[in-house]
Every structure is written in structure tokens, then in C-alpha cells.
Design a protein around this motif. Sequence first.
Motif, PDB file in Angstrom:
ATOM      1  N   ASP A 272     -57.922 -11.468  -5.736  1.00  0.00           N
ATOM      2  CA  ASP A 272     -58.296 -12.769  -6.308  1.00  0.00           C
ATOM      3  C   ASP A 272     -57.851 -12.804  -7.767  1.00  0.00           C
ATOM      4  O   ASP A 272     -58.461 -12.164  -8.628  1.00  0.00           O
ATOM      5  CB  ASP A 272     -59.809 -12.952  -6.182  1.00  0.00           C
ATOM      6  CG  ASP A 272     -60.298 -14.300  -6.693  1.00  0.00           C
ATOM      7  OD1 ASP A 272     -59.539 -14.991  -7.403  1.00  0.00           O
ATOM      8  OD2 ASP A 272     -61.455 -14.646  -6.405  1.00  0.00           O
ATOM      9  N   LEU A 273     -56.803 -13.563  -8.072  1.00  0.00           N
ATOM     10  CA  LEU A 273     -56.267 -13.607  -9.426  1.00  0.00           C
ATOM     11  C   LEU A 273     -57.298 -14.153 -10.412  1.00  0.00           C
ATOM     12  O   LEU A 273     -57.408 -13.661 -11.542  1.00  0.00           O
ATOM     13  CB  LEU A 273     -54.988 -14.439  -9.470  1.00  0.00           C
ATOM     14  CG  LEU A 273     -54.321 -14.585 -10.842  1.00  0.00           C
ATOM     15  CD1 LEU A 273     -54.028 -13.218 -11.460  1.00  0.00           C
ATOM     16  CD2 LEU A 273     -53.054 -15.426 -10.738  1.00  0.00           C
ATOM     17  N   ALA A 274     -58.060 -15.155 -10.019  1.00  0.00           N
ATOM     18  CA  ALA A 274     -59.077 -15.710 -10.909  1.00  0.00           C
ATOM     19  C   ALA A 274     -60.120 -14.653 -11.266  1.00  0.00           C
ATOM     20  O   ALA A 274     -60.557 -14.558 -12.419  1.00  0.00           O
ATOM     21  CB  ALA A 274     -59.738 -16.919 -10.253  1.00  0.00           C
ATOM     22  N   ALA A 275     -60.513 -13.846 -10.279  1.00  0.00           N
ATOM     23  CA  ALA A 275     -61.483 -12.774 -10.533  1.00  0.00           C
ATOM     24  C   ALA A 275     -60.899 -11.730 -11.465  1.00  0.00           C
ATOM     25  O   ALA A 275     -61.586 -11.216 -12.363  1.00  0.00           O
ATOM     26  CB  ALA A 275     -61.920 -12.139  -9.221  1.00  0.00           C
ATOM     27  N   LEU A 276     -59.624 -11.417 -11.301  1.00  0.00           N
ATOM     28  CA  LEU A 276     -58.963 -10.445 -12.174  1.00  0.00           C
ATOM     29  C   LEU A 276     -58.881 -10.970 -13.604  1.00  0.00           C
ATOM     30  O   LEU A 276     -59.113 -10.226 -14.562  1.00  0.00           O
ATOM     31  CB  LEU A 276     -57.560 -10.125 -11.651  1.00  0.00           C
ATOM     32  CG  LEU A 276     -57.490  -9.308 -10.355  1.00  0.00           C
ATOM     33  CD1 LEU A 276     -56.069  -9.327  -9.787  1.00  0.00           C
ATOM     34  CD2 LEU A 276     -57.930  -7.867 -10.609  1.00  0.00           C
ATOM     35  N   ARG A 277     -58.556 -12.258 -13.740  1.00  0.00           N
ATOM     36  CA  ARG A 277     -58.480 -12.856 -15.077  1.00  0.00           C
ATOM     37  C   ARG A 277     -59.837 -12.785 -15.791  1.00  0.00           C
ATOM     38  O   ARG A 277     -59.922 -12.413 -16.961  1.00  0.00           O
ATOM     39  CB  ARG A 277     -58.041 -14.319 -14.967  1.00  0.00           C
ATOM     40  CG  ARG A 277     -56.554 -14.519 -14.738  1.00  0.00           C
ATOM     41  CD  ARG A 277     -56.212 -15.995 -14.883  1.00  0.00           C
ATOM     42  NE  ARG A 277     -54.781 -16.216 -14.818  1.00  0.00           N
ATOM     43  CZ  ARG A 277     -54.174 -16.949 -13.873  1.00  0.00           C
ATOM     44  NH1 ARG A 277     -54.885 -17.520 -12.915  1.00  0.00           N
ATOM     45  NH2 ARG A 277     -52.866 -17.114 -13.904  1.00  0.00           N
TER      46      ARG A 277
ATOM     47  N   GLU B  33     -48.325  -9.053 -12.765  1.00  0.00           N
ATOM     48  CA  GLU B  33     -47.323  -9.712 -13.606  1.00  0.00           C
ATOM     49  C   GLU B  33     -47.925 -10.918 -14.317  1.00  0.00           C
ATOM     50  O   GLU B  33     -47.639 -11.169 -15.502  1.00  0.00           O
ATOM     51  CB  GLU B  33     -46.129 -10.130 -12.754  1.00  0.00           C
ATOM     52  CG  GLU B  33     -45.307  -8.962 -12.233  1.00  0.00           C
ATOM     53  CD  GLU B  33     -44.261  -9.388 -11.224  1.00  0.00           C
ATOM     54  OE1 GLU B  33     -43.296  -8.626 -11.015  1.00  0.00           O
ATOM     55  OE2 GLU B  33     -44.405 -10.479 -10.639  1.00  0.00           O
ATOM     56  N   ALA B  34     -48.775 -11.677 -13.627  1.00  0.00           N
ATOM     57  CA  ALA B  34     -49.414 -12.840 -14.240  1.00  0.00           C
ATOM     58  C   ALA B  34     -50.334 -12.420 -15.383  1.00  0.00           C
ATOM     59  O   ALA B  34     -50.348 -13.039 -16.445  1.00  0.00           O
ATOM     60  CB  ALA B  34     -50.196 -13.623 -13.186  1.00  0.00           C
ATOM     61  N   LEU B  35     -51.097 -11.353 -15.186  1.00  0.00           N
ATOM     62  CA  LEU B  35     -51.980 -10.868 -16.245  1.00  0.00           C
ATOM     63  C   LEU B  35     -51.177 -10.400 -17.458  1.00  0.00           C
ATOM     64  O   LEU B  35     -51.535 -10.688 -18.602  1.00  0.00           O
ATOM     65  CB  LEU B  35     -52.851  -9.722 -15.713  1.00  0.00           C
ATOM     66  CG  LEU B  35     -53.876 -10.087 -14.631  1.00  0.00           C
ATOM     67  CD1 LEU B  35     -54.548  -8.825 -14.104  1.00  0.00           C
ATOM     68  CD2 LEU B  35     -54.928 -11.046 -15.179  1.00  0.00           C
ATOM     69  N   GLU B  36     -50.096  -9.696 -17.211  1.00  0.00           N
ATOM     70  CA  GLU B  36     -49.253  -9.219 -18.304  1.00  0.00           C
ATOM     71  C   GLU B  36     -48.664 -10.396 -19.088  1.00  0.00           C
ATOM     72  O   GLU B  36     -48.604 -10.362 -20.325  1.00  0.00           O
ATOM     73  CB  GLU B  36     -48.131  -8.337 -17.758  1.00  0.00           C
ATOM     74  CG  GLU B  36     -48.622  -6.987 -17.241  1.00  0.00           C
ATOM     75  CD  GLU B  36     -47.542  -6.208 -16.516  1.00  0.00           C
ATOM     76  OE1 GLU B  36     -47.524  -4.976 -16.620  1.00  0.00           O
ATOM     77  OE2 GLU B  36     -46.705  -6.842 -15.825  1.00  0.00           O
ATOM     78  N   ALA B  37     -48.246 -11.420 -18.358  1.00  0.00           N
ATOM     79  CA  ALA B  37     -47.668 -12.596 -19.019  1.00  0.00           C
ATOM     80  C   ALA B  37     -48.697 -13.298 -19.903  1.00  0.00           C
ATOM     81  O   ALA B  37     -48.330 -13.977 -20.875  1.00  0.00           O
ATOM     82  CB  ALA B  37     -47.130 -13.576 -17.969  1.00  0.00           C
ATOM     83  N   GLU B  38     -49.971 -13.128 -19.581  1.00  0.00           N
ATOM     84  CA  GLU B  38     -51.043 -13.743 -20.359  1.00  0.00           C
ATOM     85  C   GLU B  38     -51.553 -12.831 -21.468  1.00  0.00           C
ATOM     86  O   GLU B  38     -52.541 -13.147 -22.131  1.00  0.00           O
ATOM     87  CB  GLU B  38     -52.188 -14.134 -19.409  1.00  0.00           C
ATOM     88  CG  GLU B  38     -51.777 -15.233 -18.435  1.00  0.00           C
ATOM     89  CD  GLU B  38     -52.716 -15.349 -17.241  1.00  0.00           C
ATOM     90  OE1 GLU B  38     -53.810 -14.733 -17.278  1.00  0.00           O
ATOM     91  OE2 GLU B  38     -52.353 -16.037 -16.268  1.00  0.00           O
TER      92      GLU B  38
ATOM     93  N   GLY C 243     -48.034  -0.471 -16.032  1.00  0.00           N
ATOM     94  CA  GLY C 243     -47.575  -1.849 -15.920  1.00  0.00           C
ATOM     95  C   GLY C 243     -46.950  -2.132 -14.571  1.00  0.00           C
ATOM     96  O   GLY C 243     -46.657  -1.227 -13.785  1.00  0.00           O
ATOM     97  N   SER C 244     -46.746  -3.408 -14.305  1.00  0.00           N
ATOM     98  CA  SER C 244     -46.226  -3.832 -13.002  1.00  0.00           C
ATOM     99  C   SER C 244     -44.854  -3.238 -12.695  1.00  0.00           C
ATOM    100  O   SER C 244     -44.559  -2.910 -11.547  1.00  0.00           O
ATOM    101  CB  SER C 244     -46.141  -5.358 -12.949  1.00  0.00           C
ATOM    102  OG  SER C 244     -45.286  -5.855 -13.975  1.00  0.00           O
ATOM    103  N   LYS C 245     -44.014  -3.088 -13.725  1.00  0.00           N
ATOM    104  CA  LYS C 245     -42.659  -2.581 -13.506  1.00  0.00           C
ATOM    105  C   LYS C 245     -42.663  -1.121 -13.068  1.00  0.00           C
ATOM    106  O   LYS C 245     -41.717  -0.662 -12.419  1.00  0.00           O
ATOM    107  CB  LYS C 245     -41.809  -2.766 -14.773  1.00  0.00           C
ATOM    108  CG  LYS C 245     -41.429  -4.209 -15.054  1.00  0.00           C
ATOM    109  CD  LYS C 245     -40.562  -4.323 -16.302  1.00  0.00           C
ATOM    110  CE  LYS C 245     -40.013  -5.738 -16.476  1.00  0.00           C
ATOM    111  NZ  LYS C 245     -41.091  -6.747 -16.540  1.00  0.00           N
TER     112      LYS C 245
END
Length: 368
Positions: free
Chosen positions: A47-52, A74-79, A86-88
Motif C-alpha cells: 500500500d503506497l499510501a501506507a508507506l508514505r 521509486e515513488a518514495l525516493e522521488a518524494e 535504494g530501489s536501484k
Amino acid sequence: MVGGGQLARMTHQAAISLGQSLRVLSESPDDSAALVAADVRIGTHTDLAALREFAKGCEALTFDHEHVPTAHIEALEAEGVKVFPGSKALVFAQDKGLMRERLTSAPTPRWRRVTDVSDISDFAAETGWPVIAKATRGGYDGKGVWVLDDAAAAAELVATGTPLIVEEKVRLKRELAALVARSPFGQVAAYPVVETVQKDGICVEVLAPAPGLPEDLAVRAQQLAIDLANELGVVGLLAVELFETDEGIFVNELAMRPHNSGHWTIEGARTSQFEQHLRAVLDYPMGETSLTAPAVVMANVLGGEPGGISIDERLHHLFAEDPGARVHLYGKQVRPGRKIGHVTVLGDDMTKVRARAARAARWLQEGK
């Protein structure tokens, strides 16, 4: 730490001595780490919202498993969230196909991606049956791994639609693990190479250091793990699972988190893998990795059949019989075959230490 299992539980214990507070994202308040950590958020790693929401106010985000979707990381890193690894880097522990494609300079078994059953049959024509099929994502503790003896078994598996790779079944002498940690600054620390013993796809025993391992091969395994940590940009722990064969060592799988092959380090090394992972994530200098005894053995405690005396009574008798055995229980509900804890024994003689650890684990599992 995303994930509320025993790895997060033991990382929480290491955080306390560093004066740190570990926040845990747990799916259930009954999860292993959720039972002991003060700051527990209930939510799912998908759940991306829960992770945020979970990441708000955290200095860094790390994991006790590899199952968080790559796109979410990746979305969290971008924020602006600091995520380690890291994702990479983490994607190569999440996806076995990508890992095999990336490890061009590391020795690995022959392998192939699977799109249909002919890929497996053609591969087996080169290597011979049986072959090993693996789910590209999501496998652990023997799940997501299949030994295929013929084309019929291959067709049955492919029909499930599971994304797969196929590997040759190498002639094993034994399995090894090389554990290293790397900080954002680039400092790397390597632990002694260990032997891991598997049963039904589950690690049941770890011997530190790996008995009879030639020094040059041990150094080669450590250097391989260090090189991979640097090349992939890992921050935190990297466990490199290895096959030892007559031809040398081959990389089996990677894990970028504290790992079952490193549980022995709590008592058996100067710095536990859990503290080392935190040091790396927080960019502290790495701790010393040398052994605290000539021989260290960790034996996993698996859930046994219901009935018999309670686990507390079993502990009472075990400590009376072997006061030197160190027990770690994870607070899990007991199910047959489930990892519910581990035992670590230290000493001078590997054979005697191994027997003590096995006896202690068997007693805790079976009550006899």
C-alpha cells in the motif's frame, strides 16, 4: 523498518543500544517485531499510501524483506525519502531474472528466462535433467523453487503462469554465505564466510567459520561480496548465498537486509549483523566483524507438533542442561516447520559445538 518479522524484532533490539528508535510497519499487531517495538504502524507493504504515511518523520527507511513493490520504493525516493538499500540496488534482490542478467562478472550457474515450456526443455537438453526452476519474484524459505525432473513437470509448472527462470542443477559440495555491510560513505565490512545447512529449502544450521574452507576461497568469497555491494550500490547488509563446487564458488541468490545466515553474529561476532545494518543505514563507521570464539553454530528452532510441555518448561530444562546455549525466541505462534526462534552455541571445537546447538534446537522443537 518495513516488515514486522523476526528480523525487525532483532534490529529493534540492536537499535536500543545505539540510542535509536525503530519504527515498524507491521501487517498485524501480533507480528514478531510489533510485540516489542514502541512505535508500530499497522499497514501493508503493498500500500503506497501506507508507506508514505509510515515514512513521515523517519531519518531513513529500510526493510526486513524484499517484497515492497519496486515502483513504490521509486515513488518514495522521488518524494525525498532516504531509502536504504535504494530501489536501484534492491531490485536485484527482488527479481532473480534481473539479478542473473546483472551479475555478468560473477560466477553463476547457467540459466535462462522462461516464456514457454520449450525454454525449459531446450535448456535441459544442454544441461541435462533435472533442472531448477525459480519464481523470479517472491520466493523465500524454499517457496518458489522447484526441481523439475522432466518435460511433463516443466509443462505443469509453466501452466500456472508464474514468471520463471530455470537454472542448471549444480553438483554441490555445500552451501556457503558471505555477509558484508556497506555504508553510504562507501565503507565496507565483511564477516567470516559461513556454511549454511538446508533442509526442505529452509536453513536449519549455520557454521561459523565454514569448516575446512581454504583461506584463498574464503577471501575470494568475501571479495566477491564486497565487489557486488560496491557495484550495485548497496547500503546496509548484503548476504551473498553461494554454492561451493569442485569448480569453485557460484552465486545462488542475494539478500539486502539482515539474513538468517547472520543470526550467529549476535553472540558470535564483535558486532551483530543487526547493529551493522543500522550503522550502515545511519552512515556510522562499521563495527568489528571478528569472531568471539573459534567455533560458532546457530541452529534454527522450528515449530513442532502440538502437545507436550510448554516452551517455558523446555527453556527451563535446556538452561539447566546447557547454561551456555543462547536462545532467541521470536514471539510467533507455533506451527509445524515454522521458524519460531534460534539457538547459538560458542566453543572451541566445531563438532562439539554443532552437537550442542542441534540438541538444544531439537529439544525446544520436540520437547525431547
